[in-house]
Design a protein around this motif. Sequence first.
Motif, PDB file in Angstrom:
ATOM      1  N   UNK A 111       0.825  -1.207   0.000  1.00 59.12           N
ATOM      2  CA  UNK A 111       0.000   0.000   0.000  1.00 59.12           C
ATOM      3  C   UNK A 111       0.860   1.258   0.000  1.00 59.12           C
ATOM      4  N   UNK A 112       1.944   1.222   0.782  1.00 59.25           N
ATOM      5  CA  UNK A 112       2.858   2.363   0.800  1.00 59.25           C
ATOM      6  C   UNK A 112       3.454   2.584  -0.583  1.00 59.25           C
ATOM      7  N   UNK A 113       3.853   1.495  -1.246  1.00 58.98           N
ATOM      8  CA  UNK A 113       4.429   1.622  -2.596  1.00 58.98           C
ATOM      9  C   UNK A 113       3.414   2.141  -3.600  1.00 58.98           C
ATOM     10  N   UNK A 114       2.181   1.629  -3.541  1.00 56.12           N
ATOM     11  CA  UNK A 114       1.146   2.055  -4.487  1.00 56.12           C
ATOM     12  C   UNK A 114       0.809   3.528  -4.273  1.00 56.12           C
ATOM     13  N   UNK A 115       0.648   3.931  -3.012  1.00 61.20           N
ATOM     14  CA  UNK A 115       0.266   5.310  -2.723  1.00 61.20           C
ATOM     15  C   UNK A 115       1.420   6.281  -2.950  1.00 61.20           C
ATOM     16  N   UNK A 116       2.662   5.772  -2.836  1.00 65.59           N
ATOM     17  CA  UNK A 116       3.806   6.659  -2.957  1.00 65.59           C
ATOM     18  C   UNK A 116       4.022   7.501  -1.720  1.00 65.59           C
TER      19      UNK A 116
END
Length: 529
Positions: A498-503
């Motif tokens: 989720x952190x990677x997707x949201x940036x």
Amino acid sequence: MTRERELRRGLAPENDVGRDIAQGGFEPCLLTLLRLSVGRHSNTDLTRGWFPRALARTGHLVRAAELAYTISDELKQGTELLALVQAAAGAGDLGGAQALAESIPLRQVRDQALVALVPAWARAGERDRAVALAERIRYPHNWGWAWALLAKAVADSGDIDEALRFAARADDVVSSYAADGTEQVLALLVEVAVAGGDHDRAAALADRVEDITRSRDSTRWSEPRPLAVVLAREALAGDLDRLDALLRTPPGPGVGAGGTVCGWALGEAAEQDMVVPEGDVDVVVPERDLDQAAVRPFPSGSPLDAWDMACVLDAVVHSADQDVVLALADRAETVLETGDGRDHDILLRSLTLLLARHGQVERAMALAGRLDADLSVARQADIVGELARSGDTGGAEALAHTINDRKAQDRALVEVVRELARGGDPGRAEALVHSIGDRWAQGEALVAVVRETARHGDHARAEALTRSIAHRATRARALAALGELSEPSHARRLAAQAVRVAGDWDPVLPVLERIVPRSLAVVADRTMS
């Protein structure tokens, strides 16, 4: 607001950045990923609000207090420290909460913090400590609150005799010192008296609440006035005499031609959530005649206004029997048709939702139809949502399709999808998502479907659904929701994804509070260093 914020973050990448993190066997260092994604100069104010309170809830009370003490304004600092005391106490850290409370520089705020801890210690089984703390409250205008809150906490534990003793002490205090807030204390003592079975005492206390309300122009702010709390309790018990007495006064000015409610100036208040009075107001309604009394027009000078009436409706919406609902609805319409117009938008919202919750959809839609077109369709979407929450998802879906504004219809369908998912039918909910026209609204509806699909054990399907969500921030929220329902190692992988997707870290921080409590301290250290 959520829609606009998430649209600005843009679409999720086509190659599904972060999906590799979820592959079996790979255990990411989530805290390292957070450190890399959190900038040193965050635009978010971490010194107040949700973030420091989350630190306090997750065992980082000292770190939270350090952030609060960086606030230069003494009153704002005290307010934030009070919130941290309440958050830590709610999480069970009563020792830390009390230590922080006693360190607050402003004496009045320190007093308020100690008042908040009195019932917390009592609920934790430390009644002697609660009493000792109540004895230490400095200012007389806080004494009544401390003893009343202690009485309520003890009553909730089942010790009625001791609760009545504390209640009597609270009553003695407020009878001796004329102070703002006396009516709030008395309204709380009404609940204690009812719990003790002393209904005559409860009625006498309620009379005093009414007398005080009549004698002063109470400041409402965002809380219901105590009189509204009393009226809600009496209504649930089938007693509308006090309400009718307040309405049987000389007429005030009418609203609009023919007594309609058109043409109101609806402002920011229309977006406010109503506050439900605290306390156990779930009272069994006796079988009695609730035929509408002869209610004369609502006066502009009455101590009961449209805001208070809305609070009464909100307090009974989930608990009242049909005859009580209809009786209150008739009286609320009297207020709408004859009052001075102030806060009518708030009362109309509460009335339409009350009617929808209890199956009076045509009447609710007719009231919504009196508004201007843009406001009317928005209110119709609210009615659909409340009808769905009442359990009639089929009727709610059909009603949603009658809304002629596409954006309002999509919002209504999102509510139906949510209730279908919560009701244990994620398959039907998923099918209905395809009838939603807006891509962001589709994703918003799918967040609920993902959560309930995982709750029913189909995690693979839930993960597949997250990848069909178009917008970056919405997909991150779905992954975070899925992480809450996953076993720890998989939850950390999903959170990292989720952190990677949201940036960024902020869309997933609320779920990280639960699955990786240390993550909040990492964010605080990184942004404040």
